[in-house]
Design an enzyme around this catalytic site. Structure first.
Site, PDB file in Angstrom:
ATOM      1  N   GLU B  60       0.811  -1.221   0.000  1.00  0.00           N
ATOM      2  CA  GLU B  60       0.000   0.000   0.000  1.00  0.00           C
ATOM      3  C   GLU B  60       0.840   1.265   0.000  1.00  0.00           C
ATOM      4  O   GLU B  60       0.505   2.239  -0.671  1.00  0.00           O
ATOM      5  CB  GLU B  60      -0.957   0.014   1.198  1.00  0.00           C
ATOM      6  CG  GLU B  60      -2.183  -0.889   1.041  1.00  0.00           C
ATOM      7  CD  GLU B  60      -1.931  -2.337   1.390  1.00  0.00           C
ATOM      8  OE1 GLU B  60      -0.781  -2.682   1.752  1.00  0.00           O
ATOM      9  OE2 GLU B  60      -2.879  -3.142   1.314  1.00  0.00           O
ATOM     10  N   HIS B 129     -10.906  -4.722  10.533  1.00  0.00           N
ATOM     11  CA  HIS B 129     -11.432  -4.545   9.172  1.00  0.00           C
ATOM     12  C   HIS B 129     -12.836  -3.935   9.180  1.00  0.00           C
ATOM     13  O   HIS B 129     -13.625  -4.222   8.276  1.00  0.00           O
ATOM     14  CB  HIS B 129     -11.553  -5.894   8.461  1.00  0.00           C
ATOM     15  CG  HIS B 129     -10.279  -6.498   7.954  1.00  0.00           C
ATOM     16  ND1 HIS B 129      -9.270  -6.927   8.769  1.00  0.00           N
ATOM     17  CD2 HIS B 129      -9.862  -6.765   6.699  1.00  0.00           C
ATOM     18  CE1 HIS B 129      -8.298  -7.449   8.031  1.00  0.00           C
ATOM     19  NE2 HIS B 129      -8.637  -7.363   6.769  1.00  0.00           N
TER      20      HIS B 129
HETATM   21  C1  LIG Z   1      -1.868  -4.233   4.655  1.00  0.00           C
HETATM   22  C2  LIG Z   1      -2.879  -5.176   4.115  1.00  0.00           C
HETATM   23  N1  LIG Z   1      -3.157  -5.151   2.791  1.00  0.00           N
HETATM   24  C3  LIG Z   1      -4.066  -6.001   2.275  1.00  0.00           C
HETATM   25  C4  LIG Z   1      -4.710  -6.893   3.060  1.00  0.00           C
HETATM   26  C5  LIG Z   1      -5.774  -7.809   2.473  1.00  0.00           C
HETATM   27  N2  LIG Z   1      -5.302  -9.159   2.431  1.00  0.00           N
HETATM   28  C6  LIG Z   1      -5.570 -10.023   3.421  1.00  0.00           C
HETATM   29  S1  LIG Z   1      -4.841 -11.473   3.190  1.00  0.00           S
HETATM   30  C7  LIG Z   1      -4.146 -10.992   1.755  1.00  0.00           C
HETATM   31  C8  LIG Z   1      -3.287 -11.931   1.001  1.00  0.00           C
HETATM   32  C9  LIG Z   1      -2.083 -12.281   1.775  1.00  0.00           C
HETATM   33  O1  LIG Z   1      -1.375 -13.236   1.111  1.00  0.00           O
HETATM   34  P1  LIG Z   1      -0.183 -14.010   1.788  1.00  0.00           P
HETATM   35  O2  LIG Z   1       0.681 -13.062   2.523  1.00  0.00           O
HETATM   36  O3  LIG Z   1       0.444 -14.826   0.743  1.00  0.00           O
HETATM   37  O4  LIG Z   1      -0.877 -14.926   2.882  1.00  0.00           O
HETATM   38  P2  LIG Z   1      -1.959 -16.079   2.668  1.00  0.00           P
HETATM   39  O5  LIG Z   1      -3.286 -15.409   2.708  1.00  0.00           O
HETATM   40  O6  LIG Z   1      -1.678 -16.764   1.384  1.00  0.00           O
HETATM   41  O7  LIG Z   1      -1.800 -16.969   3.847  1.00  0.00           O
HETATM   42  C10 LIG Z   1      -4.504  -9.692   1.467  1.00  0.00           C
HETATM   43  C11 LIG Z   1      -4.093  -8.962   0.262  1.00  0.00           C
HETATM   44  C12 LIG Z   1      -4.417  -6.876   4.441  1.00  0.00           C
HETATM   45  N3  LIG Z   1      -5.047  -7.690   5.297  1.00  0.00           N
HETATM   46  N4  LIG Z   1      -3.496  -6.028   4.929  1.00  0.00           N
END
Ligand SMILES: Cc1ncc(C[n+]2csc(CCOP(=O)(O)OP(=O)(O)O)c2C)c(N)n1
Ligand SMILES: [Mg+2]
Lengths: 333, 338
Positions: B60, B129
């Site tokens: 972000e 959230h």
């Molecule tokens: C700062 C932030 N940006 C976006 C999100 C939305 N979001 C939640 S989980 C996720 C994907 C995360 O992927 P990863 O780090 O690979 O973990 P996984 O969900 O695959 O375990 C996103 C974009 C968030 N929670 N926090």
């Protein structure tokens, strides 16, 4: 076979010294997640959930290599870690169902599990937020000369956020007793890893901070355990942080609404051949640690246990409105 | 007039803006190939291609900063922050960089970017959230903050935000994305920034609401049916003093309805301004209906009580109209909290 399925957190944790118990816990996590999915479909769970199926070997080996006095920061995809670290299924499910008996009393939900008795700080719903916090816990241990380590568990997507880089650099320059465990399950939400970063072997990022970066097959509980053991003992010995990259796969969609239609055809099926439960089960039987019958009996016992847990939790009390006013400050205003 | 969902109104605003102006580009997490976590960018990648519609890494700070840079050299980027809380890691770029460029360039460098973020409670997303957090931004001269309350304002405020020469944040109540409403598109559907709407007229009491609380306030006013005027503030910074003051001059009573915790909320700003500027037209003390000063709880029943709902608003307004006194919020009435 006497295995600990419920009750005392620390006993549940210590049971993992037995390889059959490790399989049992992995199985419990898998079935737990299936139940969460079902309860969601039945409208009994509010909001969202992020299931960890496919990542059980990592969760369990981490719990095995840490002590209950160590600290873990984890994410919204945290049901498996919570169960692995020793939280009983009742505490976790009650929280997911927003019940008064949940680990935060029902105000946190699926993304916010916490159990100080097993070292689990409230799980983080902001991507990357847990990494600097783990570094800070490690800083405290270093300052006080304590024989404790901190571990941050996070996804592949988190490697693209500033907190990842800042935390690794801080930990490296101060030689903090922390292990960064990246659960590279190929996807961040709906995006495959190669669409958001050109360096998909994330352990190589460690080179930028001049710390060890170690890849491991996160579907193999024994291999994962060995790599974590090394990283944790380096941290304990004062040799500084390690970045471990566990190669796993997210069997479920990102969250409850996601059907994962973006996966290339056959990809899920290929990874399912390396399902950590299937691998662990086969290894136990091949090594003579348990027979097929032993394991079938154990699986049945876990299933029955989870049936009873689900029933008891669903019948449990909801929090009263007063619950939302508690724990804002140590002493209410 | 078509009845479309709020999320479709947003996608239409984005595509109309992109057709009108080649400098408009959009980016955010999973907004291109997946067409948005809330499907607010449906069809955009197909129509405008990957240079103008980009998926970003989870970065972000990086992509909001990229919006600042692109805007400073003449583009009109629209960056999507999936949940408002994620702006926390990018706040510097918006508040300390984007909002200051015009001032620090003697008016020569403007930053015409838009940040869209989904906000609010009601869907069980939990403490990290579900906040609205408009008060993170309100004290930043140089930023504008708009909050739609239905399909038309979602379309129209976003079109205005994209055309605006300065950084504008549009906070979209997530709970509304699936709601349908009438929506005029094109120039006729544009809703100006800084101008409040008056969806219900009355002469006994002015109720100022924003975002998700607009429909609750309207529903409560409908039930009470006693000359309640409902103002949809629409833009929280800079807010429309003229419309609010004119209404209070007519009604002599003011109540604000906020989804956020009481402390530091926009309603305090309005009550303070009206009390100072229109003290003599007030017939009763103005007051605020807000959420309690607590994080958003997860449990469904608790979450439903957190944000002022129709029943609570109805109770408060009825009591106020009857007694002329400021009623207690539910948590004091029920002895749940001090
Ligand atoms: C700062 C932030 N940006 C976006 C999100 C939305 N979001 C939640 S989980 C996720 C994907 C995360 O992927 P990863 O780090 O690979 O973990 P996984 O969900 O695959 O375990 C996103 C974009 C968030 N929670 N926090
Ligand atoms: Mg991932």
């Amino acid at each position: 076979m006497t295995l600990v399925r419920s009750g005392d957190h620390v006993a549940r944790r210590e049971a993992l010294a037995d390889p059959v118990a490790r399989y049992e816990r992995m199985y419990e996590i898998r079935r737990f997640e299936e139940r969460v999915n079902d309860l969601f479909a039945q409208g009994l769970i509010h909001g969202t959930t992020h299931l960890c199926a496919g990542q059980e070997a990592l969760d369990v080996s981490l719990a095995l290599e840490l002590r209950a006095t160590d600290i873990v920061t984890a994410t919204y995809r945290g049901h498996g870690i919570a169960l692995a670290l020793g939280m009983p299924a009742t505490d976790v499910l009650a929280e997911i169902m927003g019940k008064a008996d949940g680990c935060t009393g029902g105000v946190g939900g699926s993304m916010h599990l916490c159990e100080p008795d097993v070292g689990l700080l409230p799980t983080f719903a902001i991507v990357g937020a847990g990494l600097p916090v783990a570094a800070g816990a490690a800083l405290a241990f270093q300052t006080r000369g304590e024989d404790r380590v901190a571990v941050a568990v996070f996804g592949d997507g988190a490697a693209n956020i500033g907190a990842f880089h800042e935390a690794l650099n801080l930990a490296a320059v101060w030689k903090l007793p922390v292990v960064f465990v990246c659960d590279n399950n190929v996807y961040a939400e709906y995006s495959r890893i190669d669409l958001t970063t050109p360096l998909t072997d994330l352990h190589r990022r460690a080179g930028s901070y001049d710390i060890p970066g170690v890849p491991v097959d996160g579907m193999d509980v024994d291999a994962t355990r060995a790599v974590l053991r090394e990283a944790v003992s380096r941290a304990r010995a004062g040799e500084g942080p390690t970045l471990v990259e566990a190669k796993t796969y997210r069997f479920a969609g990102h969250s409850r609404a996601d059907q994962a239609t973006y996966r290339p055809e056959g990809e899920l099926e290929r990874w399912r051949e390396r399902d950590p439960l299937v691998l662990a089960r086969a290894a136990l039987v091949a090594g003579g640690a348990a027979t097929e019958d032993d394991l079938a009996g154990l699986e049945k016992a876990v299933d029955e246990d989870l049936d009873a847990v689900a029933e008891a939790v669903a019948a449990g009390p909801d929090p009263t409105p007063a619950a939302m006013f508690r724990n804002i400050w140590a002493v209410a205003a | 007039m078509a009845r479309i969902r709020v999320r479709q109104a947003i996608a239409s605003a984005l595509s109309d803006a992109m057709r009108e102006d080649e400098s408009v580009l959009i980016f955010g997490e999973d907004i291109a190939a997946a067409e948005g976590p809330f499907k607010t960018s449906e069809g955009l990648l197909a129509e405008f291609g990957p240079l103008r519609v980009r998926d970003t890494p989870i970065s972000e700070m990086g992509f909001v900063g990229a919006a600042v840079g692109a805007a400073a050299v003449g583009m009109r980027p629209v960056a999507e922050i999936m949940f408002m809380e994620f702006l926390g890691v990018a706040l510097d770029q918006l508040v300390t960089e984007a909002a200051k460029f015009r001032y620090l360039s003697n008016g020569r460098v403007g930053v015409p970017l838009v940040v869209r973020a989904s906000v609010g409670s009601g869907l069980g997303f939990g403490t990290q959230h579900s906040q609205t957090l408009e008060n993170w931004l309100g004290a930043t001269p140089g930023l504008k903050v708009a909050v739609p309350s239905d399909a038309q304002t979602a379309y129209g405020l976003l079109r205005s935000a994209i055309r605006d020469p300065d950084p504008v944040v549009v906070l979209e109540p997530r709970v509304l994305y699936a709601e349908r409403g009438e929506c005029v598109t094109g120039d006729a559907g544009i809703v100006p920034l800084g101008v409040a709407r008056v969806p219900r007229e009355g002469d006994a009491l002015t109720v100022v609401a924003l975002g998700q609380t607009v429909r609750a306030a309207l529903a409560a006013a409908e039930r009470i049916d006693a000359g309640i005027e409902v103002i949809d503030l629409s833009t929280v910074t800079p807010w429309d003093r003229e419309t609010v003051l004119a209404s209070v001059a007519k009604t002599g009573r003011l109540v604000t309805v906020e989804e956020a915790p009481a402390s530091g909320g926009w309603g305090a700003e309005i009550v303070a301004t009206v009390t100072t500027a229109a003290f003599r037209s007030l017939q009763a003390p103005p007051f605020r209906i807000t959420a309690p000063d607590v994080p958003v709880p997860y449990n469904k029943a608790l979450e439903a009580r957190f944000s002022p709902g129709i029943g609570e608003i109805e109770h408060q307004l009825t009591t106020y109209l009857r007694t002329g006194e400021v009623p207690d919020p539910w948590w004091l009435r029920e002895g749940v909290a001090a």
